[in-house]
Design a protein around this motif. Sequence first.
Motif, PDB file in Angstrom:
ATOM      1  N   SER A 169      55.444  -2.948  -0.956  1.00  0.00           N
ATOM      2  CA  SER A 169      55.794  -1.526  -0.981  1.00  0.00           C
ATOM      3  C   SER A 169      55.458  -0.882  -2.318  1.00  0.00           C
ATOM      4  O   SER A 169      55.649   0.318  -2.492  1.00  0.00           O
ATOM      5  CB  SER A 169      57.292  -1.349  -0.704  1.00  0.00           C
ATOM      6  OG  SER A 169      57.603  -1.784   0.588  1.00  0.00           O
ATOM      7  N   SER A 216      57.433   1.024   5.755  1.00  0.00           N
ATOM      8  CA  SER A 216      57.935   2.266   5.172  1.00  0.00           C
ATOM      9  C   SER A 216      57.012   2.768   4.076  1.00  0.00           C
ATOM     10  O   SER A 216      56.444   1.989   3.320  1.00  0.00           O
ATOM     11  CB  SER A 216      59.328   2.046   4.573  1.00  0.00           C
ATOM     12  OG  SER A 216      60.246   1.742   5.585  1.00  0.00           O
ATOM     13  N   GLN A 269      62.706   7.043   2.733  1.00  0.00           N
ATOM     14  CA  GLN A 269      61.817   6.097   3.405  1.00  0.00           C
ATOM     15  C   GLN A 269      61.410   6.680   4.737  1.00  0.00           C
ATOM     16  O   GLN A 269      62.250   7.182   5.478  1.00  0.00           O
ATOM     17  CB  GLN A 269      62.524   4.774   3.684  1.00  0.00           C
ATOM     18  CG  GLN A 269      62.684   3.889   2.512  1.00  0.00           C
ATOM     19  CD  GLN A 269      63.298   2.553   2.933  1.00  0.00           C
ATOM     20  OE1 GLN A 269      64.105   2.481   3.842  1.00  0.00           O
ATOM     21  NE2 GLN A 269      62.904   1.502   2.252  1.00  0.00           N
ATOM     22  N   LYS A 270      60.110   6.587   5.044  1.00  0.00           N
ATOM     23  CA  LYS A 270      59.602   7.056   6.322  1.00  0.00           C
ATOM     24  C   LYS A 270      58.906   5.893   7.024  1.00  0.00           C
ATOM     25  O   LYS A 270      58.014   5.276   6.437  1.00  0.00           O
ATOM     26  CB  LYS A 270      58.600   8.177   6.126  1.00  0.00           C
ATOM     27  CG  LYS A 270      59.165   9.456   5.596  1.00  0.00           C
ATOM     28  CD  LYS A 270      58.057  10.472   5.471  1.00  0.00           C
ATOM     29  CE  LYS A 270      58.593  11.858   5.290  1.00  0.00           C
ATOM     30  NZ  LYS A 270      57.492  12.827   5.219  1.00  0.00           N
ATOM     31  N   MET A 319      55.904   3.264  -6.010  1.00  0.00           N
ATOM     32  CA  MET A 319      56.258   3.082  -4.603  1.00  0.00           C
ATOM     33  C   MET A 319      55.160   3.721  -3.758  1.00  0.00           C
ATOM     34  O   MET A 319      54.692   4.813  -4.075  1.00  0.00           O
ATOM     35  CB  MET A 319      57.611   3.713  -4.314  1.00  0.00           C
ATOM     36  CG  MET A 319      58.724   3.081  -5.115  1.00  0.00           C
ATOM     37  SD  MET A 319      60.288   3.960  -4.961  1.00  0.00           S
ATOM     38  CE  MET A 319      60.846   3.292  -3.411  1.00  0.00           C
ATOM     39  N   PHE A 330      57.193   6.063   1.065  1.00  0.00           N
ATOM     40  CA  PHE A 330      58.262   6.720   0.326  1.00  0.00           C
ATOM     41  C   PHE A 330      57.834   8.105  -0.120  1.00  0.00           C
ATOM     42  O   PHE A 330      56.686   8.339  -0.470  1.00  0.00           O
ATOM     43  CB  PHE A 330      58.656   5.855  -0.879  1.00  0.00           C
ATOM     44  CG  PHE A 330      59.066   4.467  -0.479  1.00  0.00           C
ATOM     45  CD1 PHE A 330      60.381   4.191  -0.158  1.00  0.00           C
ATOM     46  CD2 PHE A 330      58.132   3.454  -0.384  1.00  0.00           C
ATOM     47  CE1 PHE A 330      60.764   2.919   0.241  1.00  0.00           C
ATOM     48  CE2 PHE A 330      58.502   2.176   0.013  1.00  0.00           C
ATOM     49  CZ  PHE A 330      59.827   1.914   0.326  1.00  0.00           C
TER      50      PHE A 330
END
Length: 102
Positions: A20, A81, A92-93, A51, A83
Amino acid sequence: MRHLQNILLSQGYDEAITYSFISSEWQQAFLHTQQKPLDLLNPLSQEMAQMRVSLIPGLLQALHYNLTRQQHRIRLFEMGSVFEKIDDRIVQKPMIAGIAIG
């Protein structure tokens, strides 16, 4: 999401799981004009200083890794995810992305 994962697996894709966190150089290449990088306060290394805002950089690195090992047909996807900073908080998506060659 599980249904989509099963469809991709049945079509010959392998699931990739990437970090991530990415380098600021990779991040810059994939930022939209309105996005801002999300710097980590205490990164593990320069290669993991921000991120991620996209799954594509990690998939491209996985593609490169496989190509340098003489793989000629590569089909990868990742569900993970990304960010985004919204009003002083990091959100978070969940996303899905894929890449194929050969």
